[in-house]
Design a protein around this motif. Structure first.
Motif, PDB file in Angstrom:
ATOM      1  N   VAL A 134       0.821  -1.218   0.000  1.00 16.24           N
ATOM      2  CA  VAL A 134       0.000   0.000   0.000  1.00 16.24           C
ATOM      3  C   VAL A 134       0.853   1.265   0.000  1.00 16.24           C
ATOM      4  N   VAL A 135       1.759   1.368   0.975  1.00 20.61           N
ATOM      5  CA  VAL A 135       2.515   2.605   1.151  1.00 20.61           C
ATOM      6  C   VAL A 135       3.636   2.734   0.130  1.00 20.61           C
ATOM      7  N   LEU A 136       4.433   1.675  -0.029  1.00 21.34           N
ATOM      8  CA  LEU A 136       5.610   1.747  -0.898  1.00 21.34           C
ATOM      9  C   LEU A 136       5.286   2.084  -2.352  1.00 21.34           C
ATOM     10  N   PRO A 137       4.280   1.454  -2.996  1.00 17.54           N
ATOM     11  CA  PRO A 137       3.978   1.827  -4.394  1.00 17.54           C
ATOM     12  C   PRO A 137       3.603   3.298  -4.556  1.00 17.54           C
ATOM     13  N   GLN A 138       2.826   3.825  -3.619  1.00 21.38           N
ATOM     14  CA  GLN A 138       2.440   5.233  -3.706  1.00 21.38           C
ATOM     15  C   GLN A 138       3.636   6.146  -3.445  1.00 21.38           C
ATOM     16  N   ALA A 139       4.469   5.764  -2.492  1.00 21.25           N
ATOM     17  CA  ALA A 139       5.654   6.568  -2.186  1.00 21.25           C
ATOM     18  C   ALA A 139       6.619   6.597  -3.362  1.00 21.25           C
ATOM     19  N   LEU A 140       6.808   5.453  -4.020  1.00 19.98           N
ATOM     20  CA  LEU A 140       7.699   5.396  -5.179  1.00 19.98           C
ATOM     21  C   LEU A 140       7.172   6.250  -6.324  1.00 19.98           C
ATOM     22  N   SER A 141       5.847   6.257  -6.500  1.00 16.47           N
ATOM     23  CA  SER A 141       5.255   7.067  -7.560  1.00 16.47           C
ATOM     24  C   SER A 141       5.554   8.551  -7.358  1.00 16.47           C
ATOM     25  N   VAL A 142       5.485   9.003  -6.109  1.00 12.53           N
ATOM     26  CA  VAL A 142       5.768  10.406  -5.810  1.00 12.53           C
ATOM     27  C   VAL A 142       7.271  10.682  -5.882  1.00 12.53           C
ATOM     28  N   SER A 143       8.078   9.730  -5.456  1.00 11.61           N
ATOM     29  CA  SER A 143       9.528   9.927  -5.366  1.00 11.61           C
ATOM     30  C   SER A 143      10.249   9.755  -6.691  1.00 11.61           C
ATOM     31  N   LEU A 144       9.596   9.129  -7.664  1.00 11.48           N
ATOM     32  CA  LEU A 144      10.291   8.737  -8.894  1.00 11.48           C
ATOM     33  C   LEU A 144      10.998   9.887  -9.605  1.00 11.48           C
ATOM     34  N   PRO A 145      10.374  11.050  -9.786  1.00 10.51           N
ATOM     35  CA  PRO A 145      11.111  12.140 -10.456  1.00 10.51           C
ATOM     36  C   PRO A 145      12.410  12.509  -9.734  1.00 10.51           C
ATOM     37  N   SER A 146      12.372  12.539  -8.413  1.00  2.94           N
ATOM     38  CA  SER A 146      13.585  12.845  -7.647  1.00  2.94           C
ATOM     39  C   SER A 146      14.609  11.723  -7.749  1.00  2.94           C
ATOM     40  N   LEU A 147      14.138  10.491  -7.768  1.00  5.08           N
ATOM     41  CA  LEU A 147      15.049   9.351  -7.890  1.00  5.08           C
ATOM     42  C   LEU A 147      15.755   9.368  -9.249  1.00  5.08           C
ATOM     43  N   VAL A 148      15.010   9.692 -10.296  1.00  4.10           N
ATOM     44  CA  VAL A 148      15.615   9.776 -11.634  1.00  4.10           C
ATOM     45  C   VAL A 148      16.634  10.905 -11.678  1.00  4.10           C
ATOM     46  N   ALA A 149      16.273  12.062 -11.105  1.00  7.16           N
ATOM     47  CA  ALA A 149      17.205  13.192 -11.077  1.00  7.16           C
ATOM     48  C   ALA A 149      18.466  12.840 -10.295  1.00  7.16           C
ATOM     49  N   ASN A 150      18.302  12.121  -9.194  1.00  8.75           N
ATOM     50  CA  ASN A 150      19.466  11.708  -8.402  1.00  8.75           C
ATOM     51  C   ASN A 150      20.329  10.708  -9.162  1.00  8.75           C
ATOM     52  N   THR A 151      19.704   9.836  -9.930  1.00  7.43           N
ATOM     53  CA  THR A 151      20.447   8.871 -10.745  1.00  7.43           C
ATOM     54  C   THR A 151      21.332   9.593 -11.763  1.00  7.43           C
ATOM     55  N   ILE A 152      20.756  10.556 -12.459  1.00  3.79           N
ATOM     56  CA  ILE A 152      21.528  11.337 -13.430  1.00  3.79           C
ATOM     57  C   ILE A 152      22.638  12.111 -12.730  1.00  3.79           C
ATOM     58  N   PHE A 153      22.313  12.670 -11.566  1.00  3.95           N
ATOM     59  CA  PHE A 153      23.305  13.416 -10.776  1.00  3.95           C
ATOM     60  C   PHE A 153      24.490  12.540 -10.408  1.00  3.95           C
ATOM     61  N   LEU A 154      24.231  11.308  -9.985  1.00  2.65           N
ATOM     62  CA  LEU A 154      25.315  10.415  -9.569  1.00  2.65           C
ATOM     63  C   LEU A 154      26.168   9.979 -10.755  1.00  2.65           C
ATOM     64  N   ILE A 155      25.545   9.775 -11.914  1.00  4.05           N
ATOM     65  CA  ILE A 155      26.333   9.421 -13.101  1.00  4.05           C
ATOM     66  C   ILE A 155      27.290  10.555 -13.449  1.00  4.05           C
ATOM     67  N   LYS A 156      26.803  11.784 -13.382  1.00  2.00           N
ATOM     68  CA  LYS A 156      27.673  12.939 -13.669  1.00  2.00           C
ATOM     69  C   LYS A 156      28.747  13.097 -12.588  1.00  2.00           C
ATOM     70  N   GLU A 157      28.377  12.844 -11.342  1.00  4.17           N
ATOM     71  CA  GLU A 157      29.346  12.967 -10.254  1.00  4.17           C
ATOM     72  C   GLU A 157      30.435  11.907 -10.337  1.00  4.17           C
ATOM     73  N   SER A 158      30.177  10.817 -11.062  1.00  2.00           N
ATOM     74  CA  SER A 158      31.186   9.759 -11.192  1.00  2.00           C
ATOM     75  C   SER A 158      32.457  10.264 -11.855  1.00  2.00           C
ATOM     76  N   SER A 159      32.378  11.417 -12.539  1.00  3.31           N
ATOM     77  CA  SER A 159      33.571  11.975 -13.179  1.00  3.31           C
ATOM     78  C   SER A 159      34.647  12.348 -12.160  1.00  3.31           C
ATOM     79  N   VAL A 160      34.246  12.517 -10.904  1.00  2.00           N
ATOM     80  CA  VAL A 160      35.197  12.907  -9.856  1.00  2.00           C
ATOM     81  C   VAL A 160      36.145  11.767  -9.516  1.00  2.00           C
ATOM     82  N   VAL A 161      35.749  10.513  -9.798  1.00  2.00           N
ATOM     83  CA  VAL A 161      36.569   9.371  -9.389  1.00  2.00           C
ATOM     84  C   VAL A 161      37.898   9.329 -10.131  1.00  2.00           C
ATOM     85  N   SER A 162      38.043  10.121 -11.178  1.00  2.00           N
ATOM     86  CA  SER A 162      39.336  10.186 -11.864  1.00  2.00           C
ATOM     87  C   SER A 162      40.435  10.685 -10.935  1.00  2.00           C
ATOM     88  N   ALA A 163      40.047  11.361  -9.849  1.00  2.00           N
ATOM     89  CA  ALA A 163      41.027  11.899  -8.893  1.00  2.00           C
ATOM     90  C   ALA A 163      41.767  10.801  -8.133  1.00  2.00           C
TER      91      ALA A 163
END
Length: 217
Positions: A134-163
């Motif tokens: 009940v709770v988790l499916p509804q929570a994921l539906s609301v959170s999904l845009p932020s989760l996608v944005a965070n996913t893209i953010f982390l892929i871009k942040e991976s460029s730092v590992v070259s250090a």
């Protein structure tokens, strides 16, 4: 534009792209797991554990990934903990991403009205079942845009590992610029590589958002 240079070093970028995708994938998956665990702890309302999660989130979000990587890769060796650059990169992305995923999921859980869970209990569902069905499916539906944005953010942040001398896309580009001075060509291939990685993720995320939004309506 020196297309001969691009053709010669394109395989090097392809190898580096696989490394970038690999550490990003494992870092994002681990971040989601950490974020979900933190969210469940917060929802459980255990004071001590909630405080621990709060400290972790504040520490993770308010320190640069570069500093976190240096501490993980170089600092932990002082206490006898040694790890490969790939493992350190995944751990660093997980430490950073877990807090962002936790906040995104928390906002989703907070958006679900308490009466939804109470209604599930009245219908005979256990607390675990009401959370999962009940709770988790509804929570994921609301959170999904932020989760996608965070996913893209982390892929871009991976460029730092070259250090930490991990031969990802950024490392290869900087290495070629330093050795060959073909700055335009090296940066062109770097930009194209990130576009090829990020655009499909963005499109897939947009499609998932539409499907979840349709299901919710």
């Amino acid at each position: 534009m020196d297309w001969g240079f691009i053709g010669k070093y394109l395989p090097l970028y392809a190898t580096a792209a696989r490394i970038t995708i690999g550490i990003s994938f494992f870092g994002i998956v681990a971040s989601l797991i950490v974020g979900l665990i933190c969210t469940v702890v917060v929802q459980a309302k255990t004071p001590v554990l909630r405080q621990c999660v709060s400290v972790y989130v504040e520490l993770s979000r308010n320190t640069p990934l570069l500093v976190q990587l240096f501490l993980i890769y170089f600092g932990l060796t002082k206490i006898g903990i040694k790890m490969d650059a790939e493992v350190a990169a995944v751990v660093g992305l997980t430490f950073l991403g877990g807090s962002y995923m936790a906040e995104a999921l928390r906002s989703g859980f907070d958006s679900v009205e308490r009466i939804q869970e109470e209604s599930a209990w009245v219908l005979g569902l256990s607390q675990k079942q009401s959370l999962w069905y009940v709770v988790l499916p509804q929570a994921l539906s609301v959170s999904l845009p932020s989760l996608v944005a965070n996913t893209i953010f982390l892929i871009k942040e991976s460029s730092v590992v070259s250090a930490i001398a991990l031969a990802d896309l950024m490392f290869v580009a900087k290495d070629l610029i330093g050795m060959m001075y073909n700055t335009t060509e090296a940066l062109f291939m770097l930009v194209v590589a990130y576009i090829l990685i990020l655009v499909p993720v963005s499109l897939m995320g947009s499609r998932l958002e539409r499907r979840f939004d349709y299901a919710r309506r």
